[in-house]
Design an enzyme around this catalytic site. Structure first.
Site, mmCIF file in Angstrom:
data_model
loop_
_atom_site.group_PDB
_atom_site.id
_atom_site.type_symbol
_atom_site.label_atom_id
_atom_site.label_comp_id
_atom_site.label_asym_id
_atom_site.label_seq_id
_atom_site.Cartn_x
_atom_site.Cartn_y
_atom_site.Cartn_z
ATOM 1 N N GLY A 178 40.608 28.699 -13.036
ATOM 2 C CA GLY A 178 41.504 28.680 -11.871
ATOM 3 C C GLY A 178 41.007 29.599 -10.775
ATOM 4 O O GLY A 178 41.783 30.083 -9.940
ATOM 5 N N ALA A 179 39.681 29.817 -10.752
ATOM 6 C CA ALA A 179 39.107 30.870 -9.908
ATOM 7 C C ALA A 179 38.972 30.474 -8.440
ATOM 8 O O ALA A 179 38.493 31.255 -7.629
ATOM 9 C CB ALA A 179 37.739 31.282 -10.471
ATOM 10 N N GLY A 214 44.428 31.826 -5.621
ATOM 11 C CA GLY A 214 45.555 32.470 -6.287
ATOM 12 C C GLY A 214 45.153 33.565 -7.270
ATOM 13 O O GLY A 214 44.217 34.341 -7.027
ATOM 14 N N ASP A 269 36.491 20.261 -14.519
ATOM 15 C CA ASP A 269 37.876 19.790 -14.607
ATOM 16 C C ASP A 269 38.353 19.968 -16.044
ATOM 17 O O ASP A 269 37.807 19.343 -16.975
ATOM 18 C CB ASP A 269 37.960 18.315 -14.191
ATOM 19 C CG ASP A 269 39.404 17.848 -14.068
ATOM 20 O OD1 ASP A 269 40.300 18.480 -14.690
ATOM 21 O OD2 ASP A 269 39.653 16.864 -13.356
ATOM 22 N N SER A 293 54.673 31.977 -18.005
ATOM 23 C CA SER A 293 55.554 32.232 -16.857
ATOM 24 C C SER A 293 56.801 32.863 -17.468
ATOM 25 O O SER A 293 57.151 32.536 -18.613
ATOM 26 C CB SER A 293 55.926 30.904 -16.196
ATOM 27 O OG SER A 293 57.099 31.062 -15.422
ATOM 28 N N TYR A 323 56.468 21.604 -17.123
ATOM 29 C CA TYR A 323 55.617 22.786 -16.920
ATOM 30 C C TYR A 323 56.057 23.929 -17.841
ATOM 31 O O TYR A 323 55.242 24.554 -18.517
ATOM 32 C CB TYR A 323 55.724 23.181 -15.444
ATOM 33 C CG TYR A 323 55.182 24.530 -15.049
ATOM 34 C CD1 TYR A 323 53.856 24.669 -14.653
ATOM 35 C CD2 TYR A 323 55.999 25.661 -15.015
ATOM 36 C CE1 TYR A 323 53.358 25.913 -14.250
ATOM 37 C CE2 TYR A 323 55.519 26.892 -14.623
ATOM 38 C CZ TYR A 323 54.202 27.016 -14.240
ATOM 39 O OH TYR A 323 53.720 28.243 -13.848
ATOM 40 N N LYS A 357 54.396 26.094 -20.881
ATOM 41 C CA LYS A 357 54.258 27.556 -20.789
ATOM 42 C C LYS A 357 54.878 28.253 -22.006
ATOM 43 O O LYS A 357 54.424 29.324 -22.416
ATOM 44 C CB LYS A 357 54.901 28.048 -19.493
ATOM 45 C CG LYS A 357 54.122 27.627 -18.242
ATOM 46 C CD LYS A 357 52.728 28.230 -18.234
ATOM 47 C CE LYS A 357 51.957 27.949 -16.968
ATOM 48 N NZ LYS A 357 50.607 28.535 -16.996
ATOM 49 N N ILE A 385 55.055 34.821 -7.742
ATOM 50 C CA ILE A 385 53.817 35.379 -7.177
ATOM 51 C C ILE A 385 53.444 34.573 -5.936
ATOM 52 O O ILE A 385 53.543 33.336 -5.932
ATOM 53 C CB ILE A 385 52.653 35.313 -8.201
ATOM 54 C CG1 ILE A 385 53.082 35.855 -9.573
ATOM 55 C CG2 ILE A 385 51.434 36.081 -7.670
ATOM 56 C CD1 ILE A 385 53.591 37.272 -9.587
ATOM 57 N N THR A 435 51.326 32.737 -4.182
ATOM 58 C CA THR A 435 50.102 31.927 -4.244
ATOM 59 C C THR A 435 50.488 30.506 -3.808
ATOM 60 O O THR A 435 51.681 30.200 -3.703
ATOM 61 C CB THR A 435 49.555 31.839 -5.681
ATOM 62 O OG1 THR A 435 50.478 31.055 -6.447
ATOM 63 C CG2 THR A 435 49.369 33.201 -6.310
HETATM 64 N N1 LIG Z 1 52.611 31.620 -8.586
HETATM 65 C C1 LIG Z 1 53.688 31.842 -9.319
HETATM 66 O O1 LIG Z 1 54.775 32.138 -8.805
HETATM 67 C C2 LIG Z 1 53.598 31.756 -10.824
HETATM 68 C C3 LIG Z 1 54.771 32.015 -11.553
HETATM 69 C C4 LIG Z 1 54.718 31.964 -12.944
HETATM 70 C C5 LIG Z 1 53.517 31.669 -13.588
HETATM 71 N N2 LIG Z 1 52.394 31.426 -12.857
HETATM 72 C C6 LIG Z 1 51.168 31.118 -13.588
HETATM 73 O O2 LIG Z 1 50.128 32.003 -13.159
HETATM 74 C C7 LIG Z 1 48.871 31.325 -13.229
HETATM 75 C C8 LIG Z 1 48.171 31.390 -11.889
HETATM 76 O O3 LIG Z 1 48.956 30.676 -10.939
HETATM 77 P P1 LIG Z 1 48.624 30.571 -9.392
HETATM 78 O O4 LIG Z 1 49.905 30.810 -8.705
HETATM 79 O O5 LIG Z 1 47.432 31.366 -9.070
HETATM 80 O O6 LIG Z 1 48.300 28.974 -9.297
HETATM 81 P P2 LIG Z 1 47.550 28.154 -8.168
HETATM 82 O O7 LIG Z 1 48.107 26.777 -8.193
HETATM 83 O O8 LIG Z 1 47.578 28.876 -6.864
HETATM 84 O O9 LIG Z 1 46.037 28.117 -8.708
HETATM 85 C C9 LIG Z 1 45.720 27.383 -9.886
HETATM 86 C C10 LIG Z 1 44.238 27.102 -9.934
HETATM 87 O O10 LIG Z 1 43.980 26.304 -11.108
HETATM 88 C C11 LIG Z 1 43.068 25.278 -10.763
HETATM 89 N N3 LIG Z 1 43.213 24.104 -11.627
HETATM 90 C C12 LIG Z 1 44.303 23.307 -11.738
HETATM 91 N N4 LIG Z 1 44.022 22.265 -12.538
HETATM 92 C C13 LIG Z 1 42.747 22.411 -12.946
HETATM 93 C C14 LIG Z 1 41.881 21.629 -13.753
HETATM 94 N N5 LIG Z 1 42.275 20.458 -14.288
HETATM 95 N N6 LIG Z 1 40.615 22.064 -13.972
HETATM 96 C C15 LIG Z 1 40.179 23.213 -13.403
HETATM 97 N N7 LIG Z 1 40.946 23.977 -12.606
HETATM 98 C C16 LIG Z 1 42.212 23.576 -12.371
HETATM 99 C C17 LIG Z 1 43.442 24.921 -9.307
HETATM 100 O O11 LIG Z 1 42.382 24.216 -8.662
HETATM 101 C C18 LIG Z 1 43.732 26.287 -8.726
HETATM 102 O O12 LIG Z 1 42.566 26.865 -8.175
HETATM 103 C C19 LIG Z 1 49.194 29.893 -13.662
HETATM 104 O O13 LIG Z 1 48.992 29.784 -15.057
HETATM 105 C C20 LIG Z 1 50.650 29.730 -13.310
HETATM 106 O O14 LIG Z 1 51.272 28.750 -14.114
HETATM 107 C C21 LIG Z 1 52.405 31.457 -11.479
#
Ligand SMILES: NC(=O)c1ccc[n+]([C@@H]2O[C@H](COP(=O)([O-])OP(=O)(O)OC[C@H]3O[C@@H](n4cnc5c(N)ncnc54)[C@H](O)[C@@H]3O)[C@@H](O)[C@H]2O)c1
Length: 258
Positions: free
Chosen positions: A21-22, A25, A70, A150, A164, A168, A197, A199
């Site tokens: 997910g780099a 976010g 992917d 989450s 989702y 989780k 968060i 993002t």
């Molecule tokens: N943002 C929030 O409020 C929040 C809240 C609770 C939990 N989380 C969790 O924290 C973690 C980080 O979340 P974030 O907010 O940075 O998410 P984000 O959506 O901003 O980023 C997720 C990244 O994962 C990549 N990704 C998605 N599907 C993919 C695939 N099939 N193959 C490769 N890469 C893939 C995306 O391209 C993206 O770069 C996640 O696990 C999310 O569920 C986030």
């Protein structure tokens, strides 16, 4: 221990790590933080443009590796992980924030919605954990795996995130299994449970009013920043986390307390 030994990322210097997910976010912030702590980072994401931006933000880019991938390609995950380990001469840590969210009213969740969120958020995690943990165990030097849930895993879905959140919750119990299996090899497996968060994911199918409601629920009166999660990733990947295994770390500013 003195001086540098107490740095947050102590123990990461020169070590190979994978961050999924780099491209944006929390994943991007974690990749940058791991690199700043001295690790060699394999940055994994399906979003190649975002991945390039992350790589451009890394100092000494040639120490690291961009891995466009992917995670839906489950069968290719073992080769991805072993390829990174071969390139870096070993694997110390896996951080797996990659995830997808499709908000849908309960009655509108399709089989594809269910499968996609379970596949990326849980199934891909299982095969990443297993491949990485086995390489770390075989290496005989221990290691670290950091999964992402989450806080909703405990308190339930919000705004159509039912599928989702089911994934989780699965991440938490999956982590328990790997923590038991790999603990004897010094490979520690933990989960981070973020709250709200700031993002791109936070804003998927969401309104500013609902984002604000979440902020009002937080005693700190704000959302978290990706770097505040990345700091926990670096800590869990460091030598300082040496007695933490199978834990679910709540990083929500107190929005949810347990
Ligand atoms: N943002 C929030 O409020 C929040 C809240 C609770 C939990 N989380 C969790 O924290 C973690 C980080 O979340 P974030 O907010 O940075 O998410 P984000 O959506 O901003 O980023 C997720 C990244 O994962 C990549 N990704 C998605 N599907 C993919 C695939 N099939 N193959 C490769 N890469 C893939 C995306 O391209 C993206 O770069 C996640 O696990 C999310 O569920 C986030």
């Amino acid at each position: 221990m003195g001086g540098a030994a107490w740095n947050l990322g102590a123990g990461l210097e020169g070590r190979g790590v994978i961050v999924t997910g780099a491209a944006r976010g929390v994943g991007r912030a974690s990749a940058l933080a791991m690199a700043a702590a001295g690790a060699r980072v394999a940055a994994v994401d399906r979003n190649e443009a975002g991945l390039s931006e992350t790589m451009a933000a890394l100092d000494d880019r040639d120490r690291h590796l961009a891995a466009p991938f992917d995670l839906a390609d489950i069968a290719a995950i073992p080769d991805l992980v072993s390829g990174v380990a071969a390139r870096f001469g070993g694997l110390w840590a896996l951080a797996n924030p990659a995830a997808v969210l499709r908000r849908r009213h309960l009655d509108e969740v399709t089989e594809d919605d269910w499968d996609h969120q379970l596949d990326i958020n849980l199934k891909a995690g299982f095969f990443l954990n297993r491949a990485a943990g086995n390489i770390m165990a075989a290496g005989g030097k221990g290691g670290r795996i950091i999964n992402f849930s989450s806080t909703a895993w405990l308190v339930g879905p919000l705004l159509g995130s039912d599928a989702y959140v089911a994934a989780k919750a699965g991440v938490v119990s999956m982590t328990y299994g790997f923590a038991k299996a790999f603990g004897p090899h010094g490979v520690l497996v933990n989960t981070i449970a973020p709250g709200q968060i700031d993002t791109p994911m936070q804003h998927i199918d969401n309104t500013p009013e609902i984002v604000q409601k979440g902020i009002d629920m937080c005693p700190l009166g704000r959302m978290g920043q990706p770097e505040e999660l990345a700091a926990v990733v670096v800590f869990l990947a460091s030598r300082h986390s040496s007695f933490i295994n199978g834990a679910t770390i709540n990083v929500s500013g107190g929005s949810i307390m347990y």
